[in-house]
Design a protein around this motif. Structure first.
Motif, mmCIF file in Angstrom:
data_model
loop_
_atom_site.group_PDB
_atom_site.id
_atom_site.type_symbol
_atom_site.label_atom_id
_atom_site.label_comp_id
_atom_site.label_asym_id
_atom_site.label_seq_id
_atom_site.Cartn_x
_atom_site.Cartn_y
_atom_site.Cartn_z
ATOM 1 N N ALA A 33 34.957 53.579 30.653
ATOM 2 C CA ALA A 33 34.694 52.143 30.469
ATOM 3 C C ALA A 33 35.983 51.346 30.228
ATOM 4 O O ALA A 33 36.083 50.579 29.274
ATOM 5 N N HIS A 34 36.961 51.495 31.113
ATOM 6 C CA HIS A 34 38.255 50.835 30.933
ATOM 7 C C HIS A 34 38.133 49.322 31.091
ATOM 8 O O HIS A 34 38.688 48.564 30.288
ATOM 9 N N LEU A 35 37.443 48.872 32.115
ATOM 10 C CA LEU A 35 37.260 47.439 32.317
ATOM 11 C C LEU A 35 36.468 46.837 31.165
ATOM 12 O O LEU A 35 36.812 45.756 30.646
ATOM 13 N N GLN A 36 35.422 47.506 30.756
ATOM 14 C CA GLN A 36 34.579 46.999 29.684
ATOM 15 C C GLN A 36 35.383 46.830 28.396
ATOM 16 O O GLN A 36 35.196 45.842 27.663
ATOM 17 N N ARG A 37 36.288 47.780 28.116
ATOM 18 C CA ARG A 37 37.120 47.668 26.916
ATOM 19 C C ARG A 37 38.087 46.493 27.030
ATOM 20 O O ARG A 37 38.278 45.736 26.075
ATOM 21 N N THR A 205 39.395 37.188 37.766
ATOM 22 C CA THR A 205 39.011 38.264 38.680
ATOM 23 C C THR A 205 40.019 39.386 38.560
ATOM 24 O O THR A 205 41.226 39.170 38.724
ATOM 25 N N ARG A 206 39.543 40.547 38.257
ATOM 26 C CA ARG A 206 40.391 41.746 38.162
ATOM 27 C C ARG A 206 40.097 42.630 39.354
ATOM 28 O O ARG A 206 38.936 42.892 39.664
ATOM 29 N N ILE A 207 41.148 43.080 40.013
ATOM 30 C CA ILE A 207 40.988 43.987 41.156
ATOM 31 C C ILE A 207 41.488 45.360 40.731
ATOM 32 O O ILE A 207 42.675 45.543 40.452
ATOM 33 N N LEU A 208 40.577 46.298 40.660
ATOM 34 C CA LEU A 208 40.908 47.647 40.237
ATOM 35 C C LEU A 208 41.140 48.531 41.455
ATOM 36 O O LEU A 208 40.454 48.395 42.477
ATOM 37 N N ALA A 209 42.101 49.422 41.349
ATOM 38 C CA ALA A 209 42.465 50.301 42.460
ATOM 39 C C ALA A 209 41.792 51.663 42.318
ATOM 40 O O ALA A 209 41.681 52.207 41.210
ATOM 41 N N TYR A 210 41.358 52.202 43.443
ATOM 42 C CA TYR A 210 40.745 53.523 43.501
ATOM 43 C C TYR A 210 41.305 54.276 44.701
ATOM 44 O O TYR A 210 41.645 53.651 45.715
ATOM 45 N N ALA A 248 33.358 51.009 56.727
ATOM 46 C CA ALA A 248 33.426 49.546 56.757
ATOM 47 C C ALA A 248 34.169 48.974 55.550
ATOM 48 O O ALA A 248 34.542 47.790 55.565
ATOM 49 N N TYR A 249 34.387 49.780 54.516
ATOM 50 C CA TYR A 249 35.046 49.289 53.299
ATOM 51 C C TYR A 249 36.519 49.020 53.594
ATOM 52 O O TYR A 249 37.222 49.874 54.133
ATOM 53 N N PRO A 250 37.035 47.838 53.244
ATOM 54 C CA PRO A 250 38.435 47.518 53.557
ATOM 55 C C PRO A 250 39.416 48.386 52.782
ATOM 56 O O PRO A 250 39.224 48.653 51.596
ATOM 57 N N ARG A 251 40.473 48.817 53.465
ATOM 58 C CA ARG A 251 41.510 49.635 52.840
ATOM 59 C C ARG A 251 42.657 48.757 52.353
ATOM 60 O O ARG A 251 42.967 47.732 52.950
ATOM 61 N N SER A 252 43.279 49.172 51.262
ATOM 62 C CA SER A 252 44.446 48.466 50.761
ATOM 63 C C SER A 252 45.653 48.804 51.627
ATOM 64 O O SER A 252 45.716 49.892 52.225
ATOM 65 N N PRO A 253 46.651 47.902 51.721
ATOM 66 C CA PRO A 253 47.829 48.155 52.572
ATOM 67 C C PRO A 253 48.554 49.447 52.228
ATOM 68 O O PRO A 253 49.051 50.148 53.109
ATOM 69 N N GLY A 254 48.610 49.794 50.946
ATOM 70 C CA GLY A 254 49.319 51.001 50.545
ATOM 71 C C GLY A 254 48.450 52.228 50.474
ATOM 72 O O GLY A 254 48.854 53.259 49.936
ATOM 73 N N GLY A 255 47.241 52.149 51.012
ATOM 74 C CA GLY A 255 46.297 53.257 50.902
ATOM 75 C C GLY A 255 45.347 53.038 49.750
ATOM 76 O O GLY A 255 45.594 52.228 48.862
ATOM 77 N N GLY A 256 44.252 53.746 49.752
ATOM 78 C CA GLY A 256 43.240 53.553 48.716
ATOM 79 C C GLY A 256 42.431 52.296 48.979
ATOM 80 O O GLY A 256 42.477 51.696 50.062
ATOM 81 N N ILE A 257 41.692 51.896 47.982
ATOM 82 C CA ILE A 257 40.848 50.707 48.099
ATOM 83 C C ILE A 257 40.976 49.864 46.828
ATOM 84 O O ILE A 257 41.446 50.343 45.794
ATOM 85 N N GLY A 258 40.543 48.613 46.904
ATOM 86 C CA GLY A 258 40.442 47.759 45.733
ATOM 87 C C GLY A 258 38.999 47.329 45.533
ATOM 88 O O GLY A 258 38.238 47.207 46.486
#
Length: 274
Positions: A33-37, A205-210, A248-258
């Motif tokens: 629960a990192h965002l929640q904290r 708006t927070r964009i978290l990386a995965y 269909a999920y957009p990829r981040s420029p450096g790899g991974g997703i947001g």
């Protein structure tokens, strides 16, 4: 096949499923629960300059009690209630805080078990979005507050998980992602429907990386924040459809997703603010 337009927020949370989902997540919730904290920390910081007199405080949607503990440690209210829809969450909160520092109630934000005008502070972090009728919950916040009481709460806005929502929209028209209230509607509901005298609203708006979509989905499941809408599919999603969504999920420029999380912060006064 071209992607369909992101569907509007037509689905409401299924309260029974919300209770089961978060109850099942209670033992592992704090580990993810990192965002929640982070959101809760910012919400707590609002109290530094707007602190009501110590009295009866209620943490609505207390979960595992991490923020309830902070309210105790920082402000020491005379009587603090931790309320949550999921009994398993309250069990963890009770283990964290003990029985001396708070009272624990398994209850519903849309039907608070308190008398009219009996509470000085209603505190609620990222709970309203799980209510089928957020306006009803706001009315309850206002009902239980004393005339000079304050409600301090956060919730998720409509841009939350927009990437995931649009990726699913490219696959089918079913409800796969929870829907969320916008700031203007939230403010109007608090003022006009619930009857708060004044409302202060902030948004970020927070964009978290995965690393990938699978990691995002695992985290949402671990949080209990899976799709709990009434319009969700009542059967397992097929592998073909899921793979199509991932593609269909957009990829981040450096790899991974947001993944976007829009957070609305609000403070509402029962009477005119000081």
């Amino acid at each position: 096949m071209p992607a369909r337009e992101c569907p509007p927020g037509e689905a409401r949370p299924d309260k029974a499923w919300v209770r089961r989902s978060f109850g099942a997540a209670a033992d592992r919730y704090d580990g993810v629960a990192h965002l929640q904290r982070a959101v809760g920390e910012r919400l707590c910081s609002w109290l530094a300059t707007r602190l009501p007199a110590p009295g009866v405080w209620v943490d609505v949607g207390a979960g595992t009690g991490r923020l309830t503990q902070q309210l105790c440690d920082r402000h020491g209210p005379a009587h603090l209630f931790a309320l949550d829809l999921a009994e398993a969450m309250l069990r963890v909160a009770r283990e964290r805080l003990g029985r001396e520092r708070a009272s624990y109630l398994c209850g519903d934000a849309e039907a608070l078990p308190f008398a009219d005008r009996s509470v000085d502070l209603v505190f609620s972090n990222l709970t309203l979005q799980w209510c089928p009728d957020p306006t009803r919950a706001l009315r309850e916040f206002r009902r239980v507050l004393r005339p000079d009481g304050v409600a301090l709460f956060s919730t998720l806005g409509p841009d939350t998980l927009r990437e995931l929502r649009c990726a699913w929209a490219a696959v089918d028209a079913r409800s796969h992602v929870n829907t969320f209230i916008d700031g203007a509607t939230l403010t109007a509901a608090a003022r006009n429907a619930a009857g708060f005298a004044e409302v202060a609203l902030d948004s970020e708006t927070r964009i978290l990386a995965y690393p990938d979509v699978y990691a995002l989905m695992r985290e949402l499941k671990a949080l209990g924040a899976r799709n709990v809408t009434t319009g969700r599919a009542r059967h397992l999603t097929g592998k073909k459809a899921f793979k199509a969504m991932v593609a269909a999920y957009p990829r981040s420029p450096g790899g991974g997703i947001g993944a976007s999380f829009q957070v609305l912060y609000a403070m509402a006064w029962g009477g005119k603010p000081p």
